[in-house]
Write a protein that holds these residues in place. Structure first.
Motif, PDB file in Angstrom:
ATOM      1  N   LYS A  45       0.834  -1.206   0.000  1.00 30.88           N
ATOM      2  CA  LYS A  45       0.000   0.000   0.000  1.00 30.88           C
ATOM      3  C   LYS A  45       0.869   1.258   0.000  1.00 30.88           C
ATOM      4  N   GLU A  55      -4.955   3.802  -5.132  1.00 32.46           N
ATOM      5  CA  GLU A  55      -4.707   2.798  -4.095  1.00 32.46           C
ATOM      6  C   GLU A  55      -5.494   1.511  -4.332  1.00 32.46           C
ATOM      7  N   VAL A  58      -3.601  -1.939  -5.245  1.00 28.23           N
ATOM      8  CA  VAL A  58      -2.832  -2.773  -4.312  1.00 28.23           C
ATOM      9  C   VAL A  58      -3.061  -4.247  -4.621  1.00 28.23           C
TER      10      VAL A  58
END
Length: 76
Positions: A45, A55, A58
């Motif tokens: 992350k 994000e 991830v």
């Protein structure tokens, strides 16, 4: 490597990807740098965050790191 260096390499691969290949480049990054990612104190992350990409990727990075156990990149 630290998260800033890894994030920079990921950003470079992601932004230089051909149209429709960006997610594949995240996987390839995970494959190529799996050892560095696993041996660093950085979380996936944190690497994604340092790269400046969403994000939500991830999961894709995690897939690439796992694939590294089974594949070798071509033309690298």
């Amino acid at each position: 490597m630290n998260n800033r260096e890894l994030g920079g390499k990921l950003r470079e691969m992601y932004t230089n990807a051909s149209k429709g290949e960006a997610v594949a480049m995240i996987h390839l990054f995970g494959i190529k740098y799996a050892a560095e990612i696993n041996n660093s104190e950085c979380s996936k992350k944190e690497i994604i965050k340092a790269s400046g990409i969403s994000e939500s990727y991830v999961t894709e990075l995690t897939k690439g790191v796992k694939l590294a156990e089974y594949v070798i990149p071509k033309n690298q």
